[in-house]
Design a protein around this motif. Sequence first.
Motif, PDB file in Angstrom:
ATOM      1  N   THR A 196       0.797  -1.231   0.000  1.00  4.41           N
ATOM      2  CA  THR A 196       0.000   0.000   0.000  1.00  4.41           C
ATOM      3  C   THR A 196       0.834   1.287   0.000  1.00  4.41           C
ATOM      4  O   THR A 196       0.442   2.287   0.579  1.00  4.41           O
ATOM      5  CB  THR A 196      -1.004   0.031   1.172  1.00  4.41           C
ATOM      6  N   GLY A 197       1.990   1.240  -0.631  1.00  3.93           N
ATOM      7  CA  GLY A 197       2.805   2.434  -0.764  1.00  3.93           C
ATOM      8  C   GLY A 197       3.613   2.811   0.462  1.00  3.93           C
ATOM      9  O   GLY A 197       4.143   3.911   0.532  1.00  3.93           O
ATOM     10  N   LEU A 198       3.734   1.898   1.431  1.00  3.92           N
ATOM     11  CA  LEU A 198       4.478   2.215   2.657  1.00  3.92           C
ATOM     12  C   LEU A 198       5.953   1.840   2.560  1.00  3.92           C
ATOM     13  O   LEU A 198       6.793   2.442   3.234  1.00  3.92           O
ATOM     14  CB  LEU A 198       3.844   1.505   3.854  1.00  3.92           C
ATOM     15  N   THR A 219       8.793   4.386   2.423  1.00  6.16           N
ATOM     16  CA  THR A 219       8.547   5.547   1.570  1.00  6.16           C
ATOM     17  C   THR A 219       8.264   6.740   2.483  1.00  6.16           C
ATOM     18  O   THR A 219       8.205   6.600   3.712  1.00  6.16           O
ATOM     19  CB  THR A 219       7.322   5.301   0.670  1.00  6.16           C
ATOM     20  N   GLU A 220       8.064   7.892   1.888  1.00 10.17           N
ATOM     21  CA  GLU A 220       7.716   9.064   2.698  1.00 10.17           C
ATOM     22  C   GLU A 220       6.401   8.810   3.448  1.00 10.17           C
ATOM     23  O   GLU A 220       6.279   9.126   4.631  1.00 10.17           O
ATOM     24  CB  GLU A 220       7.588  10.302   1.813  1.00 10.17           C
ATOM     25  N   LYS A 221       5.431   8.221   2.753  1.00 10.77           N
ATOM     26  CA  LYS A 221       4.158   7.867   3.389  1.00 10.77           C
ATOM     27  C   LYS A 221       4.386   6.850   4.508  1.00 10.77           C
ATOM     28  O   LYS A 221       3.811   6.964   5.591  1.00 10.77           O
ATOM     29  CB  LYS A 221       3.204   7.289   2.346  1.00 10.77           C
ATOM     30  N   TYR A 264       5.910   8.492   7.572  1.00 11.07           N
ATOM     31  CA  TYR A 264       4.897   9.268   8.296  1.00 11.07           C
ATOM     32  C   TYR A 264       4.010   8.349   9.141  1.00 11.07           C
ATOM     33  O   TYR A 264       3.795   8.608  10.325  1.00 11.07           O
ATOM     34  CB  TYR A 264       4.053  10.057   7.302  1.00 11.07           C
ATOM     35  N   LYS A 265       3.526   7.257   8.538  1.00 14.15           N
ATOM     36  CA  LYS A 265       2.657   6.316   9.263  1.00 14.15           C
ATOM     37  C   LYS A 265       3.408   5.661  10.420  1.00 14.15           C
ATOM     38  O   LYS A 265       2.876   5.499  11.520  1.00 14.15           O
ATOM     39  CB  LYS A 265       2.108   5.236   8.323  1.00 14.15           C
TER      40      LYS A 265
END
Length: 54
Positions: free
Chosen positions: A3-5, A16-18, A21-22
């Motif tokens: 999921t783009g993490l 990733t940047e996302k 952050y999470k």
Amino acid sequence: MFTGLIRRTKEGYELTEKGTYKYHLVEQAYTHQYIDKTWRISKQEPWPDKIKLY
């Protein structure tokens, strides 16, 4: 990926940047729970032998 993490790199995987952050949000919530519980117990007993987090 995931999921783009995270993303695959030559060395393995990285956030990733996302994902960063999470991860920070989860780490911050855990840290606040730990600190709050530690302070609450320490106010009742200044030098507790053990603090059970969960």
